[in-house]
Design a protein around this motif. Structure first.
Motif, PDB file in Angstrom:
ATOM      1  N   MET A  47     -24.054  -6.910  19.438  1.00 48.51           N
ATOM      2  CA  MET A  47     -22.575  -7.623  19.420  1.00 48.51           C
ATOM      3  C   MET A  47     -21.959  -7.230  18.002  1.00 48.51           C
ATOM      4  SD  MET A  47     -23.563 -11.628  19.140  1.00 48.51           S
ATOM      5  CE  MET A  47     -21.988 -12.199  17.980  1.00 48.51           C
ATOM      6  N   HIS A  48     -20.665  -7.559  17.946  1.00 50.67           N
ATOM      7  CA  HIS A  48     -19.999  -7.618  16.783  1.00 50.67           C
ATOM      8  C   HIS A  48     -20.331  -8.619  15.857  1.00 50.67           C
ATOM      9  CE1 HIS A  48     -16.567  -5.604  14.574  1.00 50.67           C
ATOM     10  NE2 HIS A  48     -16.787  -6.463  13.752  1.00 50.67           N
ATOM     11  N   GLU A  49     -20.941  -8.401  14.592  1.00 52.78           N
ATOM     12  CA  GLU A  49     -21.534  -9.447  13.727  1.00 52.78           C
ATOM     13  C   GLU A  49     -20.562 -10.901  13.683  1.00 52.78           C
ATOM     14  OE1 GLU A  49     -23.596 -10.068   9.227  1.00 52.78           O
ATOM     15  OE2 GLU A  49     -22.074  -8.530   9.574  1.00 52.78           O
ATOM     16  N   PHE A  50     -21.308 -12.024  14.021  1.00 49.24           N
ATOM     17  CA  PHE A  50     -20.494 -13.250  14.044  1.00 49.24           C
ATOM     18  C   PHE A  50     -19.427 -13.614  14.951  1.00 49.24           C
ATOM     19  CE2 PHE A  50     -22.645 -13.957   9.854  1.00 49.24           C
ATOM     20  CZ  PHE A  50     -23.566 -14.782  10.271  1.00 49.24           C
ATOM     21  N   ASP A  51     -19.222 -12.482  15.984  1.00 47.85           N
ATOM     22  CA  ASP A  51     -18.050 -12.359  16.774  1.00 47.85           C
ATOM     23  C   ASP A  51     -16.830 -12.045  16.045  1.00 47.85           C
ATOM     24  OD1 ASP A  51     -19.493 -12.783  19.360  1.00 47.85           O
ATOM     25  OD2 ASP A  51     -19.322 -15.185  19.188  1.00 47.85           O
ATOM     26  N   ALA A  52     -16.913 -11.417  14.799  1.00 47.41           N
ATOM     27  CA  ALA A  52     -15.879 -11.374  14.153  1.00 47.41           C
ATOM     28  C   ALA A  52     -15.173 -10.151  14.242  1.00 47.41           C
ATOM     29  CB  ALA A  52     -16.078 -12.054  12.754  1.00 47.41           C
ATOM     30  N   GLY A  53     -14.901  -9.555  15.295  1.00 40.91           N
ATOM     31  CA  GLY A  53     -14.307  -7.976  15.251  1.00 40.91           C
ATOM     32  C   GLY A  53     -14.227  -7.748  16.694  1.00 40.91           C
ATOM     33  N   SER A  54     -13.493  -6.470  16.907  1.00 47.38           N
ATOM     34  CA  SER A  54     -12.795  -6.122  18.074  1.00 47.38           C
ATOM     35  C   SER A  54     -13.566  -4.767  18.493  1.00 47.38           C
ATOM     36  CB  SER A  54     -11.490  -5.926  18.454  1.00 47.38           C
ATOM     37  OG  SER A  54     -11.047  -5.081  17.191  1.00 47.38           O
ATOM     38  N   SER A  55     -14.504  -4.485  17.830  1.00 42.88           N
ATOM     39  CA  SER A  55     -15.219  -3.060  18.136  1.00 42.88           C
ATOM     40  C   SER A  55     -16.914  -3.144  18.684  1.00 42.88           C
ATOM     41  CB  SER A  55     -15.067  -2.075  16.961  1.00 42.88           C
ATOM     42  OG  SER A  55     -15.869  -2.634  15.770  1.00 42.88           O
ATOM     43  N   SER A  56     -17.381  -4.053  18.245  1.00 44.76           N
ATOM     44  CA  SER A  56     -18.829  -4.192  18.230  1.00 44.76           C
ATOM     45  C   SER A  56     -19.588  -3.020  17.412  1.00 44.76           C
ATOM     46  CB  SER A  56     -19.354  -4.005  19.843  1.00 44.76           C
ATOM     47  OG  SER A  56     -19.121  -5.227  20.582  1.00 44.76           O
ATOM     48  N   ALA A  57     -19.012  -2.378  16.461  1.00 46.97           N
ATOM     49  CA  ALA A  57     -19.365  -1.405  15.570  1.00 46.97           C
ATOM     50  C   ALA A  57     -19.916  -1.938  14.336  1.00 46.97           C
ATOM     51  CB  ALA A  57     -18.442  -0.560  15.143  1.00 46.97           C
ATOM     52  N   VAL A  58     -19.722  -3.277  14.080  1.00 46.86           N
ATOM     53  CA  VAL A  58     -20.214  -3.813  12.808  1.00 46.86           C
ATOM     54  C   VAL A  58     -21.300  -4.660  13.354  1.00 46.86           C
ATOM     55  CG1 VAL A  58     -19.727  -5.408  10.586  1.00 46.86           C
ATOM     56  CG2 VAL A  58     -18.126  -3.682  11.587  1.00 46.86           C
ATOM     57  N   SER A  59     -22.431  -4.568  13.217  1.00 47.82           N
ATOM     58  CA  SER A  59     -23.703  -5.308  13.250  1.00 47.82           C
ATOM     59  C   SER A  59     -24.893  -5.154  12.630  1.00 47.82           C
ATOM     60  CB  SER A  59     -24.241  -4.879  14.973  1.00 47.82           C
ATOM     61  OG  SER A  59     -25.410  -5.458  15.098  1.00 47.82           O
ATOM     62  N   TYR A  60     -25.738  -5.865  12.323  1.00 44.59           N
ATOM     63  CA  TYR A  60     -27.100  -5.690  11.494  1.00 44.59           C
ATOM     64  C   TYR A  60     -27.813  -4.714  11.962  1.00 44.59           C
ATOM     65  CZ  TYR A  60     -31.230  -6.452   8.750  1.00 44.59           C
ATOM     66  OH  TYR A  60     -32.549  -6.388   8.417  1.00 44.59           O
ATOM     67  N   TRP A  61     -27.629  -4.672  13.431  1.00 44.49           N
ATOM     68  CA  TRP A  61     -28.672  -3.919  14.298  1.00 44.49           C
ATOM     69  C   TRP A  61     -28.172  -2.404  14.559  1.00 44.49           C
ATOM     70  CZ3 TRP A  61     -33.055  -6.069  13.742  1.00 44.49           C
ATOM     71  CH2 TRP A  61     -33.066  -7.503  13.571  1.00 44.49           C
ATOM     72  N   GLY A  62     -26.816  -2.013  13.932  1.00 40.98           N
ATOM     73  CA  GLY A  62     -26.247  -0.766  14.169  1.00 40.98           C
ATOM     74  C   GLY A  62     -25.126  -0.935  15.251  1.00 40.98           C
ATOM     75  N   PRO A  63     -24.259  -0.056  15.310  1.00 41.70           N
ATOM     76  CA  PRO A  63     -23.120  -0.191  16.175  1.00 41.70           C
ATOM     77  C   PRO A  63     -23.602  -0.161  17.677  1.00 41.70           C
ATOM     78  CG  PRO A  63     -23.279   1.917  15.329  1.00 41.70           C
ATOM     79  CD  PRO A  63     -24.160   1.262  14.477  1.00 41.70           C
ATOM     80  N   VAL A  64     -22.642  -0.897  18.558  1.00 35.15           N
ATOM     81  CA  VAL A  64     -22.831  -0.761  19.898  1.00 35.15           C
ATOM     82  C   VAL A  64     -22.030   0.638  20.349  1.00 35.15           C
ATOM     83  CG1 VAL A  64     -22.403  -1.788  22.000  1.00 35.15           C
ATOM     84  CG2 VAL A  64     -22.909  -3.066  20.071  1.00 35.15           C
ATOM     85  N   ARG A  65     -22.746   1.558  21.082  1.00 33.36           N
ATOM     86  CA  ARG A  65     -22.015   2.622  21.488  1.00 33.36           C
ATOM     87  C   ARG A  65     -21.602   2.330  23.072  1.00 33.36           C
ATOM     88  NH1 ARG A  65     -22.587   5.403  17.121  1.00 33.36           N
ATOM     89  NH2 ARG A  65     -24.359   5.549  15.962  1.00 33.36           N
TER      90      ARG A  65
END
Length: 120
Positions: A47-65
Motif C-alpha cells: 500500500m501507500h505508506e501510512f495511507d498517505a498518498g494517491s499512488s501506492s508508489a511510496v512504500s517501504y516495500w517498493g512501489p505497487v505496480r
C-alpha cells in the motif's frame, strides 16, 4: 488483506520501516469476522505508506505496480489490494477508503471496488 489492517501474528507494517517488525497480538474486527465466516487470509497487500498518498508508489516495500502496465501506478493507498484482485491472486481483497483510497485503485486496475455505507 491490506497491510494496515491488523492480522494476528502476521507482519502488519502500514508499508513503513517504522513498523517493519510489528506483529499484532490480535485481529482487527473485520479480520475476526471474516475468519468466523470461513474466509481464508492468504497474505498482506502492499500500500501507500501510512495511507498517505494517491499512488501506492511510496512504500517501504517498493512501489505497487499496475498489473496491466508495470510502468503505471496502481493508484490510491489501497493499490496492492486492487492489483492482487486484478492479477487473480485472490477472489477479493480488503482495502480502506476515506476519499477514493479503494475506488481509485480499483478503477486504475480494472476491478470493482465496493465502499459500503457506515454501519453495514
Amino acid at each position: 488483506m491490506k497491510d494496515s489492517i491488523d492480522t494476528q501474528g502476521a507482519r502488519t507494517t502500514a508499508a513503513s520501516a517504522v513498523y517493519e517488525y510489528r506483529f499484532p497480538p490480535e485481529d482487527a474486527e473485520v479480520v475476526r469476522r471474516l475468519k468466523a465466516a470461513g474466509a481464508i487470509i492468504i497474505g498482506k497487500c502492499n500500500m501507500h505508506e501510512f495511507d498517505a498518498g494517491s499512488s501506492s508508489a511510496v512504500s517501504y516495500w517498493g512501489p505497487v505496480r499496475n498489473p496491466w502496465e508495470l510502468g503505471h501506478i496502481a493508484g490510491g493507498p489501497s493499490g496492492g489490494s486492487a492489483a492482487a484482485v486484478a492479477m487473480l491472486n485472490c477472489f477479493a481483497a480488503l482495502g480502506t477508503d476515506s476519499g477514493g483510497g479503494l475506488r481509485i485503485p480499483a478503477s486504475d486496475c480494472g476491478v470493482t471496488g465496493f465502499n459500503p455505507p457506515m454501519g453495514a
